[in-house]
Enzyme design. Structure first.
Site, short mmCIF file in Angstrom:
data_model
loop_
_atom_site.label_atom_id
_atom_site.label_comp_id
_atom_site.label_asym_id
_atom_site.label_seq_id
_atom_site.Cartn_x
_atom_site.Cartn_y
_atom_site.Cartn_z
N LEU A 146 -32.27 -14.47 -20.99
CA LEU A 146 -32.66 -14.22 -20.46
C LEU A 146 -33.93 -14.38 -21.72
CD1 LEU A 146 -32.34 -10.32 -19.52
CD2 LEU A 146 -33.55 -12.18 -18.18
N SER A 165 -35.91 -16.48 -9.87
CA SER A 165 -36.12 -15.80 -11.43
C SER A 165 -35.56 -17.00 -12.12
CB SER A 165 -36.30 -14.92 -11.21
OG SER A 165 -36.33 -14.80 -12.68
N THR A 181 -30.80 -22.50 -7.79
CA THR A 181 -29.81 -23.52 -8.54
C THR A 181 -30.56 -24.93 -8.22
OG1 THR A 181 -28.18 -21.93 -9.18
CG2 THR A 181 -27.86 -24.53 -9.15
N GLY A 237 -27.26 -20.15 -3.51
CA GLY A 237 -26.47 -21.52 -3.22
C GLY A 237 -27.16 -21.54 -2.17
N CYS A 241 -28.62 -9.25 -14.20
CA CYS A 241 -28.23 -10.75 -15.74
C CYS A 241 -27.23 -10.20 -15.62
CB CYS A 241 -29.57 -10.64 -16.52
SG CYS A 241 -29.20 -12.14 -17.32
N ASN A 282 -27.34 -11.90 -7.15
CA ASN A 282 -27.99 -12.71 -8.51
C ASN A 282 -26.83 -13.33 -8.96
OD1 ASN A 282 -28.43 -13.80 -11.49
ND2 ASN A 282 -29.63 -11.61 -11.55
C1 SIN Z 1 -30.05 -15.38 -18.40
O1 SIN Z 1 -31.69 -15.41 -19.01
O2 SIN Z 1 -29.39 -15.28 -19.13
C2 SIN Z 1 -30.07 -15.35 -16.73
C3 SIN Z 1 -30.73 -14.67 -15.96
C4 SIN Z 1 -30.32 -13.73 -14.86
O3 SIN Z 1 -29.60 -13.54 -14.58
O4 SIN Z 1 -31.61 -12.73 -13.89
#
Ligand code: SIN
Length: 306
Positions: free
Chosen positions: A75, A23, A268, A246, A132, A194
């Site tokens: 988000l 995501s 990433t 990672g 998040c 996350n």
């Molecule tokens: C974000 O949109 O800030 C990152 C999303 C996440 O860490 O789930």
């Protein structure tokens, strides 16, 4: 029909291979589809969806770091209704399993989002974003408290028969305790980890590089910690673990699966190397053979600890 040695299953969810686009690193698949056929993935996970559209945090919201990056996106997403009408049909047409990442600012938000996602058969899995680190309410503030995890998942569970995966934050003392809370409340799988709450500083301006001051660290820098956490959770729960943090090679996939992951998410590393899933899928079969496995599903949990 040829035997697919990369096939695996996360609970009831069958995947053609263990690679899932994480995501927030894949949007809704449109950018990837302009480069290659996203059908290669086992699953694709949407950007975190909130009830209403969000423009995200102020910029700059991405900063590089040794072997990784920080993001404080906040988000940014078009909101649930837009997603269902405009992005879900596209995502569902790509072929891989469709996973919708649901993020909320309150219990009511999560209830409405899960109810909305549950109503559409094209959504195959709901991944609850309790992790998040870039928003003030919901997400990580719930995911750092096992009691709140349990209360929330218990309320969401009756809303759907779809698989509910809970995506955990690593910013806790005991990730196993968080995972057990999600399992006790009825989660079907645990996704972890996350990003790690982190910071970078511009020494000349003496200001944080991110306008949000802090952001989430991801990339190879976090891999050894993520692996340890995947292993902790694998030992603590009976439901499947989807590992991430990672992963950038076929060897990394095997490491996570040995530690206990049933499937993995790539995040990433795709931003650096968009064609990575195809490369990993080519490298996995000979690597499995070299390591003495006849199928990828045999690898899960085969770590030999001292
Ligand atoms: C974000 O949109 O800030 C990152 C999303 C996440 O860490 O789930």
């Amino acid at each position: 029909m040829t035997d697919n040695i990369l096939a695996c299953r996360v609970g009831s969810v069958e995947l053609a291979n263990p690679l899932i686009a994480a995501s927030g690193t894949f949007g809704f698949g449109r950018e990837a589809a302009a480069l290659y056929d996203p059908a290669c993935w086992g699953g694709i996970c949407s950007k975190g969806l909130t009830l209403r559209e969000r423009l995200g945090n102020a910029t700059p919201r991405v900063a590089e770091s040794a072997c990784g990056m920080l993001n404080s996106v906040g988000l940014q997403n078009p909101g649930l209704a837009y997603f269902m009408q405009n992005e879900l049909p596209f995502m569902a047409g790509l072929g891989p399993r469709v996973i919708a990442n649901a993020a909320g600012h309150s219990t009511e938000d999560y209830l409405s989002i899960v109810e909305g996602l549950a109503a559409d058969p094209r959504v195959e899995v709901i991944e609850l974003n309790l992790s998040c680190p870039n928003v003030a309410e919901g997400c990580m503030s719930i995911g750092t408290d096992p009691r709140q995890i349990r209360l929330l998942v218990e309320q969401l569970r009756p809303l759907t028969t779809k698989p509910l995966w809970v995506k955990l934050t690593p910013n806790v003392t005991s990730i196993a305790t968080a995972a057990m809370a999600a399992e006790a409340a009825g989660a079907d799988a645990i996704s972890l980890v996350n990003t790690f709450l982190a910071m970078r500083i511009d020494i000349r301006s003496r200001r944080p590089i991110l306008a949000n001051n802090t952001g989430g660290l991801s990339g190879p820098a976090i891999k050894p910690i993520a692996l340890r956490m995947v292993h902790d959770v694998y030992q603590a729960v009976k439901i499947p673990v989807v590992g991430m943090g990672g992963i950038a090679s076929a060897e990394d996939v095997i490491e996570f699966m040995l530690a206990g992951a049933t499937a993995v998410q790539l995040g990433t590393a795709q931003l650096v190397h968009p064609y990575l899933p195809m490369q990993i899928l080519e490298e996995l079969p000979p690597l499995l053979q070299e390591l003495g496995f006849s199928r990828i599903s045999e690898v899960t949990g085969q770590l030999k600890t001292y």
